[in-house]
Design a protein around this motif. Structure first.
Motif, short mmCIF file in Angstrom:
data_model
loop_
_atom_site.label_atom_id
_atom_site.label_comp_id
_atom_site.label_asym_id
_atom_site.label_seq_id
_atom_site.Cartn_x
_atom_site.Cartn_y
_atom_site.Cartn_z
N ASP A 1 0.82 -1.21 0.00
CA ASP A 1 0.00 0.00 0.00
C ASP A 1 0.85 1.26 0.00
OD1 ASP A 1 0.98 0.01 2.57
OD2 ASP A 1 -0.96 -0.34 3.53
N ARG A 2 2.18 1.08 -0.08
CA ARG A 2 3.09 2.23 -0.09
C ARG A 2 4.41 1.80 -0.70
NH1 ARG A 2 6.81 4.36 3.90
NH2 ARG A 2 6.88 6.64 3.91
N LEU A 3 4.96 2.65 -1.56
CA LEU A 3 6.28 2.40 -2.12
C LEU A 3 7.31 3.04 -1.19
CD1 LEU A 3 5.64 3.18 -5.90
CD2 LEU A 3 5.55 0.96 -4.73
N ASP A 4 8.19 2.22 -0.63
CA ASP A 4 9.16 2.74 0.34
C ASP A 4 10.08 3.77 -0.29
OD1 ASP A 4 8.24 0.95 2.41
OD2 ASP A 4 9.28 -0.64 1.32
N LEU A 5 10.56 3.47 -1.49
CA LEU A 5 11.46 4.40 -2.19
C LEU A 5 11.09 4.38 -3.67
CD1 LEU A 5 14.11 6.18 -2.10
CD2 LEU A 5 15.29 4.12 -2.87
N LEU A 6 10.81 5.53 -4.23
CA LEU A 6 10.53 5.66 -5.66
C LEU A 6 11.65 6.47 -6.29
CD1 LEU A 6 8.66 5.15 -8.06
CD2 LEU A 6 7.50 7.30 -7.52
N GLN A 7 12.29 5.90 -7.30
CA GLN A 7 13.45 6.52 -7.92
C GLN A 7 13.16 6.87 -9.38
OE1 GLN A 7 16.99 3.76 -6.48
NE2 GLN A 7 15.10 2.61 -6.74
N TRP A 8 13.78 7.96 -9.85
CA TRP A 8 13.80 8.25 -11.28
C TRP A 8 14.90 7.39 -11.88
CZ3 TRP A 8 9.63 10.16 -12.99
CH2 TRP A 8 8.92 11.13 -12.29
N HIS A 9 14.52 6.50 -12.81
CA HIS A 9 15.46 5.54 -13.37
C HIS A 9 16.52 6.21 -14.24
CE1 HIS A 9 15.40 0.99 -14.53
NE2 HIS A 9 16.62 1.41 -14.30
N ASP A 10 16.20 7.36 -14.77
CA ASP A 10 17.12 8.17 -15.57
C ASP A 10 16.68 9.62 -15.45
OD1 ASP A 10 14.87 8.02 -17.69
OD2 ASP A 10 15.65 5.97 -17.71
N PRO A 11 17.51 10.57 -15.84
CA PRO A 11 17.16 11.98 -15.62
C PRO A 11 15.93 12.42 -16.41
CG PRO A 11 19.52 11.73 -15.99
CD PRO A 11 18.89 10.42 -16.34
N LEU A 12 15.18 13.31 -15.82
CA LEU A 12 14.05 13.95 -16.47
C LEU A 12 14.52 15.08 -17.37
CD1 LEU A 12 11.90 14.04 -13.29
CD2 LEU A 12 10.94 13.21 -15.46
#
Length: 312
Positions: A124-135
């Motif tokens: 019910d929650r993502l502990d860590l969400l990362q950008w896989h590559d730069p925006l």
């Protein structure tokens, strides 16, 4: 679950140093290790992936790294962890290049991806969400603002970055509630995307630094050499990702490394990565459960639950 930086590496560790002594393996703090799942559902079948997760938990590893763009990996990881009753931390990723249509508004797309990841991972929650590559710079503001909203809703915890160089790190917008806590880049004896300037900037901004592919896609696992350059089932034999296009010129050097470290080349290479100044931890990508045995037995005095709740 709050994700906080792991303790700094021991000051006794310096560039090029190693804790490897013959065949003896000193326990590595589990707070410095994570299991990568890029192969789940690709070159690693579901049954074997479940075995890898079970072996990781038995060894005291409590954190796992995955991504929306890894195909079935999130769903396989979620199924493998279901019903085990073990506290774990899961980091996943959104790739602007692979997961988003940058010509359409981002908020709805990001929310849909987060909801899909939650469903696949059975959480019910993502502990860590990362950008896989730069925006792209023009889209970074709206994208991070969306993450701020998702944090307020309790759908995500901390925010991280992957495959960012110094310029990309400096381009991250300053939006309340979205300060990244982690950067993961490739780093091994054979190839590194971690420069001293980048790790220093991370330290100044309070980012943990994690090394992915510390064994260079298996090249430093001790299974490659002039006599048997392409072991059956290896990434090289399957044509999978490696940090170099042609392994041939590396084989004599790999033979020399194996001769120096005996059967412990993989562990020596991992120790070198963990001894790099500024590097917080390493992400292992085992293809078989037994590949995790290189980390040695768990420290019986270690706090395994702490390893799940003080990740970064």
């Amino acid at each position: 679950m709050r994700w906080r930086p792991s303790p700094k590496p021991s000051p006794r560790c310096s560039a090029g140093s190693t804790r490897w002594r013959g065949r003896e393996m000193q326990p590595i703090p589990r707070a410095r290790l994570m299991v990568g799942t890029a192969g789940f559902g690709a070159w690693i079948g579901e049954a074997r992936a479940h075995d890898i997760v079970g072996r990781a938990l038995a060894l005291g590893l409590r954190r796992f790294d995955t991504a929306a763009s890894y195909g079935a990996a999130e769903a396989i990881l979620g199924a493998a962890l279901a019903g085990r009753g073990t506290a774990v931390g899961i980091a996943t990723k959104i790739s602007p290049e692979a997961d988003l249509d940058l010509c359409r508004p981002l908020p709805g797309q990001i929310l849909a991806l987060v909801e899909r990841s939650l469903h696949r991972l059975r959480r019910d929650r993502l502990d860590l969400l990362q950008w896989h590559d730069p925006l792209p710079p023009a889209l970074a503001g709206p994208a991070f603002a969306t993450l701020a909203d998702l944090r307020r809703q309790g759908l995500i915890g901390a925010i991280g970055l992957c495959n960012h160089d110094l310029a990309a790190l400096d381009a991250v917008p300053d939006i309340a509630g979205t300060a990244p806590v982690l950067l993961q880049n490739q780093h091994s004896l054979l190839h590194s995307d971690l420069t001293p300037g980048l790790t220093a900037r991370c330290a100044g901004r309070g980012l943990a630094v994690w090394a992915w592919s510390p064994l260079a896609g298996g090249l430093l696992a001790g299974r490659y050499g002039v006599a048997d350059p392409r072991p059956a089932g290896s990434r090289a034999a399957r044509g999978g990702w490696l940090p170099v296009g042609d392994t041939g010129p590396l084989l004599p050097a790999l033979d020399a490394l194996k001769a120096r470290h005996g059967g412990g080349l993989a562990r020596a290479a991992l120790d070198w990565v963990l001894a790099t100044p500024g590097v917080t931890g390493a992400i292992l990508g085992p293809s078989r459960p037994e590949h995790l045995d290189l980390i040695g037995p768990a420290d019986p005095g270690g706090d395994q639950e702490r390893a799940a709740t003080t990740i970064w």
